[in-house]
Scaffold this active site. Structure first.
Site, PDB file in Angstrom:
ATOM      1  N   ASP A 256       0.858  -1.184   0.000  1.00 26.73           N
ATOM      2  CA  ASP A 256       0.000   0.000   0.000  1.00 26.73           C
ATOM      3  C   ASP A 256       0.898   1.239   0.000  1.00 26.73           C
ATOM      4  O   ASP A 256       2.107   1.133   0.206  1.00 26.73           O
ATOM      5  CB  ASP A 256      -0.878  -0.048   1.265  1.00 26.73           C
TER       6      ASP A 256
ATOM      7  N   GLU B  74       2.530   4.695  -4.234  1.00 31.83           N
ATOM      8  CA  GLU B  74       2.503   5.598  -5.416  1.00 31.83           C
ATOM      9  C   GLU B  74       3.852   6.290  -5.604  1.00 31.83           C
ATOM     10  O   GLU B  74       4.181   6.549  -6.753  1.00 31.83           O
ATOM     11  CB  GLU B  74       1.379   6.619  -5.240  1.00 31.83           C
TER      12      GLU B  74
ATOM     13  N   ASP C 208      -9.080   3.619  -1.835  1.00 35.86           N
ATOM     14  CA  ASP C 208     -10.019   4.077  -0.809  1.00 35.86           C
ATOM     15  C   ASP C 208     -11.340   4.571  -1.385  1.00 35.86           C
ATOM     16  O   ASP C 208     -11.562   5.783  -1.549  1.00 35.86           O
ATOM     17  CB  ASP C 208      -9.362   5.173   0.029  1.00 35.86           C
TER      18      ASP C 208
HETATM   19  C1  GLC Z   1      -4.630   3.408   2.913  1.00 37.82           C
HETATM   20  C2  GLC Z   1      -5.150   2.170   2.208  1.00 37.82           C
HETATM   21  C3  GLC Z   1      -6.146   1.455   3.074  1.00 37.82           C
HETATM   22  C4  GLC Z   1      -5.487   1.114   4.409  1.00 37.82           C
HETATM   23  C5  GLC Z   1      -4.956   2.378   5.082  1.00 37.82           C
HETATM   24  C6  GLC Z   1      -4.181   2.075   6.341  1.00 37.82           C
HETATM   25  O1  GLC Z   1      -5.652   4.327   3.062  1.00 37.82           O
HETATM   26  O2  GLC Z   1      -5.702   2.481   0.973  1.00 37.82           O
HETATM   27  O3  GLC Z   1      -6.633   0.304   2.453  1.00 37.82           O
HETATM   28  O4  GLC Z   1      -6.407   0.490   5.256  1.00 37.82           O
HETATM   29  O5  GLC Z   1      -4.101   3.060   4.187  1.00 37.82           O
HETATM   30  O6  GLC Z   1      -3.110   1.244   6.099  1.00 37.82           O
END
Ligand code: GLC
Length: 788
Positions: free
Chosen positions: A406, A409, A483
């Site tokens: 995650d 980017e 998200d």
């Molecule tokens: C980002 C991710 C989400 C995750 C959060 C905390 O917002 O997109 O899926 O739960 O970070 O790690």
């Protein structure tokens, strides 16, 4: 931020009209045939034309120098020796078996046609151009019948005509609506469908790119802030051919482990071992199937990757082992940001081994993410990728086989939302700025993670989920769309998003079922679960501070329905697995827009609220509150309601009733689907396998059934089971022939139960040459799996 104020509409911000500030590639001066293709020198720069296959041609323009041909991270498909004949008259014409390129001299323009002479990609007054400041641009004619698909992960409807998209991997939390662009993935590729015939274009450029199908009525353009105008054209002519061609070039996904196709439960976060055990326990007690629980950022010690918070998770090894015994795997989140902390071994190693991103001057780049000030591994460097991959031994030794990437980017908590664009990446010996390589940062992290996990798992298939990526990401990871929110609009948006990702090579994709931000509710979650059960990637995930959304969170009535659909997912797993294998072989996605199967039917071109699973199943979820009826378009043929068996005529819109516990699913008559046994998780192997045959009174159908151990790479060595079924239906007879063509994998089921439904009156049945008795409109027979 300035862009959130009226400054956004300041007159100075509007674009220059026309292309006055662009310089055209100009006139052809000379050209030369080289070993790899044709090299042209024009007044404005250089152009290379290379055939990769008779149906794939690459064009590269560089205003400053002879084009660089070998620095793509996305492309893995080899340039095949392709026969090209040339005709030199006033113009030069290059012919492959599939394509015709007409190249004019003054100005230098390239017209791409098929061998029947149908124009595909055409240039007229405008062609290729550039700005002295480094931007490159290509213009092509937009035909009035063109429909556009792909572009990776974009919000909005299915058909992208009239849109303008930017590719710049971006962490978008709020706002998130149909015009939110760009998002986390950059896949600078699309497909054009014109009167039933398709072709595609992939712009292989990692700078910020813009695709404009909006500003002018008869042109579209694609531009990049820097680099070369390096693009590939795919000849089609069917949408499936285009995806096959695009994924020949950018690669296909490995066959995923079966457990990755089950139901996944996530939450930001299950914060303690106790909480994880409770959630897992509830699934087991309620007998709701489950394959994966995710560990979001709270499992770590102060958000330091490759650590555990031992107060919250005192014994991760035992926890993970206990869960695995119950058939539940753990997938932990791993973000790229490494906390700047001189007492933290990963940070120490990163500094000592020179693994982090730096400025040209040598100073370290740091930015704020969850752990606070953090450094970022430079995944563009082989040495760093290896280091990072090896670090995953930490998780593997605890029994982990899947990783969730995650914030790659990369997301940084600052005004630009990302890394300083002047950071200098090592880029395997060809240093380049973050401005040039931003869009592949997440992709390269995915490569490092996947390859590291694969190596460490010694023959077992890893699973990787990623938020960011670039063209080709399917080689390493499944993609979820980031998200979203617990709004009905987001459920609606999820269908065209996942379908367009599929058309862009990413067959393994899904959304946060139930919605991430905001509070879900029983009805929304139930309807979302119904759709989710048929999306390739099926995970329920929700944000910190929102209402819990496990299947039981909104009471027993909803729970019972959700359980039914999760179970249904497990029954359908063999069918889905076949389709994943097909995607692995051809790139053709699991979840498809109808146009992929019915490109000659214009009614499918903009159909965004229903989808196909494979070539014969239509799913039309209810996606609005309080609604129990919806229009469903069924294309040519006859369609059976999967649940009730009711028949529907094709080429027609039907009003379908679906109470909260019902999901409209239709199977095309004259086709086949496979179902396995009910199970708590994929740890239980199928004891029974059933082929449901939807009889018809006309037509042929070929069905390939595939199975393997679901967890190793032995399938690459031929250890799999493959059964070919051919079906021929006439008014008098349904003939089926099952042939085991490969039986190097020996499943628990020793026979296939073949159930033939919906026989017409008087229709006889023959299976492998033997007549079968029917009972009313049905017949059942067992056929041995093993080849005799
Ligand atoms: C980002 C991710 C989400 C995750 C959060 C905390 O917002 O997109 O899926 O739960 O970070 O790690």
């Amino acid at each position: 931020m300035l862009n959130d104020t009226s400054f956004a509409i300041h007159p100075q911000n509007s674009e220059k009209i026309g292309n006055t500030s662009y310089q055209d590639i100009g006139e052809l001066l000379e050209f030369k045939k080289t070993e790899r293709g044709y090299r042209f020198q024009c007044t404005g720069g250089y152009v290379y034309i290379l055939f990769y296959r008779p149906d794939i041609v690459r064009i590269v323009m560089n205003p400053n120098q002879i084009p660089e041909l070998d620095d793509s991270r996305a492309v893995v498909g080899k340039q095949q020796l392709t026969e090209v004949s040339e005709v030199r008259e006033n113009d030069l014409t290059l012919n492959s078996e599939k394509l015709q390129l007409r190249i004019s001299r003054k100005p230098f323009r390239i017209q791409i046609l098929d061998q029947q002479g149908t124009p595909l990609l055409m240039e007229t007054s405008r062609g290729m151009g550039f700005k002295k400041t480094g931007e490159v641009i290509g213009y092509k004619v937009m035909h009035e019948d063109d429909h556009y698909y792909g572009f990776g992960e974009k919000t909005g409807f299915l058909d992208k005509r009239g849109e303008k998209y930017e590719m710049w991997n971006t962490d978008v939390y709020a706002p998130h609506n149909p015009e939110t662009d760009p998002l986390y993935q950059s896949i600078p590729y699309f497909m054009t469908l014109r009167n039933g015939r398709a072709h595609g274009l992939f712009f292989d450029n990692t700078y910020k790119t813009v695709f404009d199908l909006k500003s002018e009525p008869d042109y579209f353009s694609f531009m990049a802030e820097g680099g070369q105008l390096d693009y590939y054209m795919f000849a089609g002519p069917s949408p499936k051919d285009v995806v096959e061609q695009y994924t020949y070039l950018t690669g296909r996904m490995p066959v995923p482990p079966k457990w990755a196709l089950g139901y996944h439960q996530s939450r930001y976060s299950y914060e303690t071992e106790q909480e994880v055990r409770e959630v897992a326990g509830a699934f087991l007690e309620k007998k709701i199937p489950l394959d994966v629980i995710y560990f979001d950022i709270h499992y770590m010690n102060g958000y330091r990757v490759f650590t555990f918070d031992h107060e919250r998770f005192p014994d991760p090894e035992r926890l993970i082992a206990d869960l695995k015994k119950a058939g539940i795997r753990v997938v932990p989140i791993v973000d790229p940001g490494v906390k700047k902390d001189p007492e933290y071994p990963i940070y120490q190693e990163g500094i000592q081994g020179d693994h982090f991103c730096k400025y040209l001057e040598g100073n370290l780049y740091t930015g704020d993410v969850w752990p606070g000030e953090s450094a970022f591994p430079d995944f563009t460097d082989e040495k760093v990728r290896k280091w990072w991959g090896e670090k995953h031994a930490f998780y593997r030794e605890l029994g982990v086989e899947g990783i969730w990437n995650d914030m790659n980017e990369p997301a940084v908590f600052n005004e630009t939302k990302t890394m300083d664009t002047s950071v200098m990446h090592r880029n395997d010996g060809k240093p380049a700025t973050h401005r040039a390589l931003h869009n592949i940062y997440g992709f390269m992290m995915g490569k490092a993670t996947y390859e590291g996990m694969k190596e460490g798992l010694q023959g077992k298939r890893p699973f990787l989920l990623t938020r960011a990526g670039f063209a080709g990401i399917q080689r390493y990871a499944a993609v979820w769309t980031g998200d979203n929110r617990s709004f009905w609009e987001h459920l609606q948006m999820s269908l065209p998003m996942v379908m367009n990702l599929g058309l862009s090579g990413v067959a393994f994709a899904g959304t946060d079922v139930g919605g991430f931000a905001h509070d879900s509710n029983g009805e929304l979650l139930t309807r979302w679960m119904q759709a989710g059960a048929f999306t390739p990637y099926f995970r329920n995930h929700s944000a910190i501070g929102t209402r819990r959304q496990e299947p039981w969170a909104f009471g027993e009535e909803y729970e019972a329905i959700m359980k039914k659909y999760i179970e249904l997912r497990y029954q359908w797993l063999p069918q889905l697995y076949n389709l994943f294998r097909q995607a692995h072989q051809t790139g053709v996605p699991v979840m498809r827009p109808l146009l992929m199967e019915y490109p000659d039917d214009p009614k499918t071109y903009r159909l965004h609220d229903q989808f196909m699973i494979g070539d014969n199943v239509i799913v039309a979820p209810i996606m609005s509150p309080g609604v129990t009826d919806r229009a469903v378009y069924l294309p040519e043929g006859e369609w059976a309601d999967y649940f009730s068996g009711d028949m529907y005529e094709g080429n027609k819109v039907h009003l379908i009733h679906a109470e909260l516990d019902q999901l409209p699913v239709f199977i095309k008559r004259g086709t086949i689907i496979a179902h396995g046994s009910m199970k708590q998780s994929t740890m239980e192997k199928d004891k029974q396998m059933t082929f449901h045959v939807y009889a018809h009174h006309q037509g042929n159908y070929q069905y390939t059934f595939y199975d393997d151990d679901g967890e190793t790479f032995d399938y690459e060595k031929g250890k799999f089971l493959e059964i070919h079924v051919s079906m021929n239906c006439t008014k008098e007879k349904v003939e089926l022939e099952l042939k085991t063509v490969q039986n190097e994998y020996h499943p628990l089921y020793k026979t296939i139960q073949v159930v033939i439904h919906h026989l017409d009156e008087g229709q006889k049945i023959e299976v492998n040459g033997k007549s079968i008795a029917r009972q009313q409109n049905q017949a059942v027979i067992s056929v041995p799996v093993e080849r005799s």
